[in-house]
Design an enzyme around this catalytic site. Sequence first.
Site, PDB file in Angstrom:
ATOM      1  N   LYS A  58     -12.140   3.200  12.233  1.00 54.80           N
ATOM      2  CA  LYS A  58     -10.927   3.698  12.888  1.00 54.80           C
ATOM      3  C   LYS A  58     -11.207   4.084  14.349  1.00 54.80           C
ATOM      4  O   LYS A  58     -10.375   3.855  15.220  1.00 54.80           O
ATOM      5  CB  LYS A  58     -10.340   4.888  12.110  1.00 54.80           C
ATOM      6  CG  LYS A  58      -9.782   4.504  10.738  1.00 54.80           C
ATOM      7  CD  LYS A  58      -8.572   3.576  10.854  1.00 54.80           C
ATOM      8  CE  LYS A  58      -7.997   3.187   9.522  1.00 54.80           C
ATOM      9  NZ  LYS A  58      -6.910   2.199   9.618  1.00 54.80           N
ATOM     10  N   ILE A 110      -5.790 -10.739   5.420  1.00 50.01           N
ATOM     11  CA  ILE A 110      -5.929 -10.510   6.862  1.00 50.01           C
ATOM     12  C   ILE A 110      -7.271 -10.996   7.419  1.00 50.01           C
ATOM     13  O   ILE A 110      -7.450 -11.091   8.631  1.00 50.01           O
ATOM     14  CB  ILE A 110      -5.700  -9.024   7.250  1.00 50.01           C
ATOM     15  CG1 ILE A 110      -6.651  -8.107   6.474  1.00 50.01           C
ATOM     16  CG2 ILE A 110      -4.256  -8.628   7.061  1.00 50.01           C
ATOM     17  CD1 ILE A 110      -6.757  -6.718   7.075  1.00 50.01           C
ATOM     18  N   TYR A 142     -15.354   4.254   7.111  1.00 47.40           N
ATOM     19  CA  TYR A 142     -13.902   4.239   7.348  1.00 47.40           C
ATOM     20  C   TYR A 142     -13.597   4.873   8.710  1.00 47.40           C
ATOM     21  O   TYR A 142     -12.857   4.306   9.530  1.00 47.40           O
ATOM     22  CB  TYR A 142     -13.216   5.008   6.210  1.00 47.40           C
ATOM     23  CG  TYR A 142     -11.732   5.186   6.364  1.00 47.40           C
ATOM     24  CD1 TYR A 142     -10.847   4.159   6.083  1.00 47.40           C
ATOM     25  CD2 TYR A 142     -11.199   6.411   6.770  1.00 47.40           C
ATOM     26  CE1 TYR A 142      -9.474   4.335   6.201  1.00 47.40           C
ATOM     27  CE2 TYR A 142      -9.837   6.600   6.890  1.00 47.40           C
ATOM     28  CZ  TYR A 142      -8.977   5.556   6.605  1.00 47.40           C
ATOM     29  OH  TYR A 142      -7.631   5.743   6.731  1.00 47.40           O
ATOM     30  N   GLY A 153       0.816  -1.213   0.000  1.00 56.12           N
ATOM     31  CA  GLY A 153       0.000   0.000   0.000  1.00 56.12           C
ATOM     32  C   GLY A 153       0.848   1.261   0.000  1.00 56.12           C
ATOM     33  O   GLY A 153       2.087   1.208  -0.005  1.00 56.12           O
ATOM     34  N   GLN A 154       0.167   2.397   0.025  1.00 55.03           N
ATOM     35  CA  GLN A 154       0.843   3.690  -0.085  1.00 55.03           C
ATOM     36  C   GLN A 154       1.912   3.870   1.003  1.00 55.03           C
ATOM     37  O   GLN A 154       3.042   4.247   0.708  1.00 55.03           O
ATOM     38  CB  GLN A 154      -0.184   4.835   0.020  1.00 55.03           C
ATOM     39  CG  GLN A 154       0.421   6.200  -0.249  1.00 55.03           C
ATOM     40  CD  GLN A 154      -0.398   7.349   0.344  1.00 55.03           C
ATOM     41  OE1 GLN A 154      -1.357   7.136   1.085  1.00 55.03           O
ATOM     42  NE2 GLN A 154      -0.021   8.559  -0.004  1.00 55.03           N
ATOM     43  N   ILE A 172      -1.526  11.692   3.484  1.00 47.52           N
ATOM     44  CA  ILE A 172      -0.085  11.470   3.316  1.00 47.52           C
ATOM     45  C   ILE A 172       0.298  11.647   1.847  1.00 47.52           C
ATOM     46  O   ILE A 172      -0.315  11.044   0.959  1.00 47.52           O
ATOM     47  CB  ILE A 172       0.326  10.055   3.794  1.00 47.52           C
ATOM     48  CG1 ILE A 172      -0.149   9.803   5.236  1.00 47.52           C
ATOM     49  CG2 ILE A 172       1.831   9.871   3.668  1.00 47.52           C
ATOM     50  CD1 ILE A 172       0.428  10.719   6.277  1.00 47.52           C
TER      51      ILE A 172
HETATM   52  N1  SER Z   1      -6.078   9.613   3.633  1.00 45.01           N
HETATM   53  C1  SER Z   1      -7.216   8.859   4.040  1.00 45.01           C
HETATM   54  C2  SER Z   1      -8.321   8.972   3.059  1.00 45.01           C
HETATM   55  O1  SER Z   1      -8.357   9.933   2.350  1.00 45.01           O
HETATM   56  C3  SER Z   1      -7.699   9.324   5.371  1.00 45.01           C
HETATM   57  O2  SER Z   1      -6.976   8.701   6.359  1.00 45.01           O
HETATM   58  O3  SER Z   1      -9.164   8.129   3.027  1.00 45.01           O
END
Ligand code: SER
Length: 315
Positions: A145, A52, A141, A13-14, A171
């Site tokens: 979290k 996973i 999402y 992943g990124q 990020i």
């Molecule tokens: N960068 C993520 C997203 O855009 C958020 O944690 O889903």
Amino acid sequence: MASKKILVTGAFGQIGTVLVETLINKYGYDNVVASDLAPENKLDSLYEPLNILDSARFKEVIVKHDIREIYHMAALLSAVGESKPLYCWDVNFGAFLALLELAKSTGVEKVFFPSSIAVFGPSTPQFNTPQESPLVPSTVYGVSKVAGELWSNYYYMKYGLDVRSVRYPGIIGYQTMPGGGTTDYAVDIFHQAILKGHFDCFLSENTRLPMMYMEDAIRATIELMEAPAEKLTVRYSYNLSAFDFTPQEIYNEIKKHIPEFTIEYQPDFRQAIADSWTKSIDDSKAREDWGWKPEFSLESMVEDMIIQLKQKYSK
Ligand code: SER
């Protein structure tokens, strides 16, 4: 540095890709096991294919390599999560809860859980969001979290499992592409600026979001994992921040390096997700507890991204 076996899930992943390389440089090739869904390894590392959601296989990998630390990077991001909410819950939370249980019954001593600014929602203070804030997110999402944070804290309190976590902002890195997130535009804009000189942005021009350069994100992650346990006062997840900007502001900054660059705004369903998140973050707790300090500003990040990507594309 004593050797320890580390497992990284979501290694392709990124963030996972860059994390694996950094961990290998730090702890040695033999101490880092990458894992992801694909049968074949894409990295220069030890590798175990791992879904996973298959906890028997998860356990097999942990036991086979005598894993002591897990960086659990496997997840679906915010935008794709909205198209498959129940699957997102299973991947982002169900598999994490199974991991916490596995950690209890194997030799795993430390776990890293990546949380996100997506834990915040419309009722959270929008600017300089405090560490202790209402967490009522509007995406699945974000819900996954928040649950992950609370269970991390629970396993720490109840079983003494050393789970550590940060709430990543968006990020940005030249090494990898994100997939399925709302902050993805802030990576794609660089590629399009260099390749096409034009970018169609899926968020509106004044949508402010907290962001961070990959170098800082990786350093934060490893610094938190190496911090003395007694310094850590937050066991759900630390606010983490570097800078924040709008699409218009990053466009203006890129334009300083690529003057002919143009942009158009075509907000889609991701606009509502971005609008539900906060705009800037107070990370003073991370700074106090384990000495967090970002190195890259918006300006130095943009400069480095353009140098690195121009080099990449000229090869
Ligand atoms: N960068 C993520 C997203 O855009 C958020 O944690 O889903």
